[in-house]
Write an enzyme that holds these catalytic residues in place. Sequence first.
Site, PDB file in Angstrom:
ATOM      1  N   GLU A 162       0.401  -1.123   0.410  1.00  0.00           N
ATOM      2  CA  GLU A 162      -0.493   0.410  -0.050  1.00  0.00           C
ATOM      3  C   GLU A 162       0.701   1.513   0.284  1.00  0.00           C
ATOM      4  O   GLU A 162       0.784   2.169   1.130  1.00  0.00           O
ATOM      5  CB  GLU A 162      -0.929  -0.086   1.159  1.00  0.00           C
ATOM      6  N   ASN A 203       2.536  -4.869  -3.224  1.00  0.00           N
ATOM      7  CA  ASN A 203       1.090  -5.413  -2.924  1.00  0.00           C
ATOM      8  C   ASN A 203       0.277  -3.974  -2.853  1.00  0.00           C
ATOM      9  O   ASN A 203       0.807  -3.098  -2.521  1.00  0.00           O
ATOM     10  CB  ASN A 203       1.125  -6.274  -2.430  1.00  0.00           C
ATOM     11  N   HIS A 239      -9.753  -6.790  -3.278  1.00  0.00           N
ATOM     12  CA  HIS A 239     -11.724  -6.624  -2.144  1.00  0.00           C
ATOM     13  C   HIS A 239     -12.242  -5.213  -3.091  1.00  0.00           C
ATOM     14  O   HIS A 239     -11.837  -4.057  -3.301  1.00  0.00           O
ATOM     15  CB  HIS A 239     -10.569  -5.022  -1.022  1.00  0.00           C
ATOM     16  N   GLU A 268      -5.438 -10.725  -1.798  1.00  0.00           N
ATOM     17  CA  GLU A 268      -6.913 -10.256  -1.031  1.00  0.00           C
ATOM     18  C   GLU A 268      -8.191 -10.723  -1.194  1.00  0.00           C
ATOM     19  O   GLU A 268      -9.287 -10.004  -0.504  1.00  0.00           O
ATOM     20  CB  GLU A 268      -6.388  -9.121  -0.360  1.00  0.00           C
ATOM     21  N   ASP A 270     -11.847 -10.068  -2.089  1.00  0.00           N
ATOM     22  CA  ASP A 270     -13.021 -10.268  -1.269  1.00  0.00           C
ATOM     23  C   ASP A 270     -14.033  -9.024  -2.002  1.00  0.00           C
ATOM     24  O   ASP A 270     -13.537  -8.696  -2.718  1.00  0.00           O
ATOM     25  CB  ASP A 270     -13.565 -10.003   0.565  1.00  0.00           C
TER      26      ASP A 270
HETATM   27  C1  XIL Z   1      -6.800  -6.819   7.744  1.00  0.00           C
HETATM   28  C2  XIL Z   1      -6.789  -7.476   9.603  1.00  0.00           C
HETATM   29  O1  XIL Z   1      -7.961  -8.193   8.198  1.00  0.00           O
HETATM   30  C3  XIL Z   1      -8.388  -7.044  10.005  1.00  0.00           C
HETATM   31  O2  XIL Z   1      -7.823  -8.459  10.841  1.00  0.00           O
HETATM   32  C4  XIL Z   1      -6.725  -6.431  11.547  1.00  0.00           C
HETATM   33  O3  XIL Z   1      -7.908  -5.730  12.184  1.00  0.00           O
HETATM   34  C5  XIL Z   1      -6.700  -4.846   9.716  1.00  0.00           C
HETATM   35  O4  XIL Z   1      -5.668  -5.570   8.916  1.00  0.00           O
HETATM   36  N1  XIL Z   1      -5.017  -4.424   3.265  1.00  0.00           N
HETATM   37  C6  XIL Z   1      -4.308  -5.458   4.363  1.00  0.00           C
HETATM   38  C7  XIL Z   1      -4.120  -6.910   5.042  1.00  0.00           C
HETATM   39  O5  XIL Z   1      -3.120  -5.947   3.514  1.00  0.00           O
HETATM   40  O6  XIL Z   1      -2.890  -6.656   5.956  1.00  0.00           O
HETATM   41  C8  XIL Z   1      -5.556  -5.855   5.922  1.00  0.00           C
HETATM   42  O7  XIL Z   1      -5.595  -7.510   7.304  1.00  0.00           O
HETATM   43  C9  XIL Z   1      -6.650  -5.919   5.035  1.00  0.00           C
HETATM   44  C10 XIL Z   1      -6.103  -4.927   4.094  1.00  0.00           C
END
Ligand code: XIL
Length: 351
Positions: A162, A203, A239, A268, A270
């Site tokens: 990020e 990432n 996401h 990641e 979802d």
């Molecule tokens: C999130 C986790 O899912 C949560 O449990 C935590 O409280 C915060 O982080 N991007 C990322 C992940 O790279 O590490 C994050 O994970 C979600 C967004």
Amino acid sequence: MNRIRAGLGAAAIAAITVLGAAALPNGAAVAGDTGLRSVARPTGVKIGTAVNMDALAADAPYQEAVGREFNTVTPENVMKWEVVEPTQGNYNWTQADQLVDFARAHGQAVRGHVLVWHSQLPSWINETAFTPAQLRDLLRQHIFAEMGHFRGRIWAWDVVNEAFNEDGTLRDTIWLRALGPGYIADAFRWAHQADPSAILFLNDYNVEGINAKSTAEYNLVRDLRRQGVPIQAFGIQGHLGIQYGLPGDVLQNLRRFDALGVKTAFTEVDVRMILPDDNIKTQAQAEGFGLMLRACLLVRHCISYTVWGFTDKYSWVPGVFSGQGAATPMDENLQPKPAYETLKQTFQLAG
Ligand code: XIL
């Protein structure tokens, strides 16, 4: 076309045919290779999930599903700096080690997450306690300590997470302020020294399609590689929310990284929705999961597809996005939703 066979000579294919699935070069143990991982295996794209370590310890059906469905795992939180070094110099690898052991026992590759990020830092890391030069040393030490601890046991690492704003400029973080824009190249150089066998990822989120942010990251990856910086892969978090519509140019985005010879992954995934869920939202969600997997399967260098939790029982979404949820492929009772069936069918079509 089968992606594994496309990359092998005739002799290797003959050997696989003689020896059966056990000889496939994909690394996964064949015994217990069921669920999504069994349909993913012939495609050469690994299927993964983020793992909630508290759930893994306490919830037997959850644990069974992690082993059954996936051939790669990512710690949702337990490799983050705030967890592994809560006070300076005092390391806690307990839960991270447990995941690495679980993965080994289940023939799963581990995606390490995450080394350089502005979030989930321990509170002792801050700009009042340390000078920029000290912060640089601390970041370097962190990378060597963490990657050194797991050396040789982590398949791929999210090295920098990020780092960009939506407009394509670098995000203003403690690392940018202390080290300057060269921090990204430095982090990858240190990471490669610390564990030369790991695949090193940049990432980010909101980089599924072609936009100012994904283009800035594409340009950075291209330039760093021209300079000989060891960065091998670009991770797309994935996401999505169905209320925003689905990005249409995911495949074109992956293709341009492919053309650079850079590996990609969905790291990641979802697909959330405004609650309550209903059949049409659930169908749109399935399309979101499917469109990203299909793009991954259509390019040569997309190596894995990881969901950020596979059951709504433990998803991070409701806690962070108010009023939203139902973002994963299985419901709270670990029953498959249409998104699960879409993932399965998409792998089967490609396999
Ligand atoms: C999130 C986790 O899912 C949560 O449990 C935590 O409280 C915060 O982080 N991007 C990322 C992940 O790279 O590490 C994050 O994970 C979600 C967004």
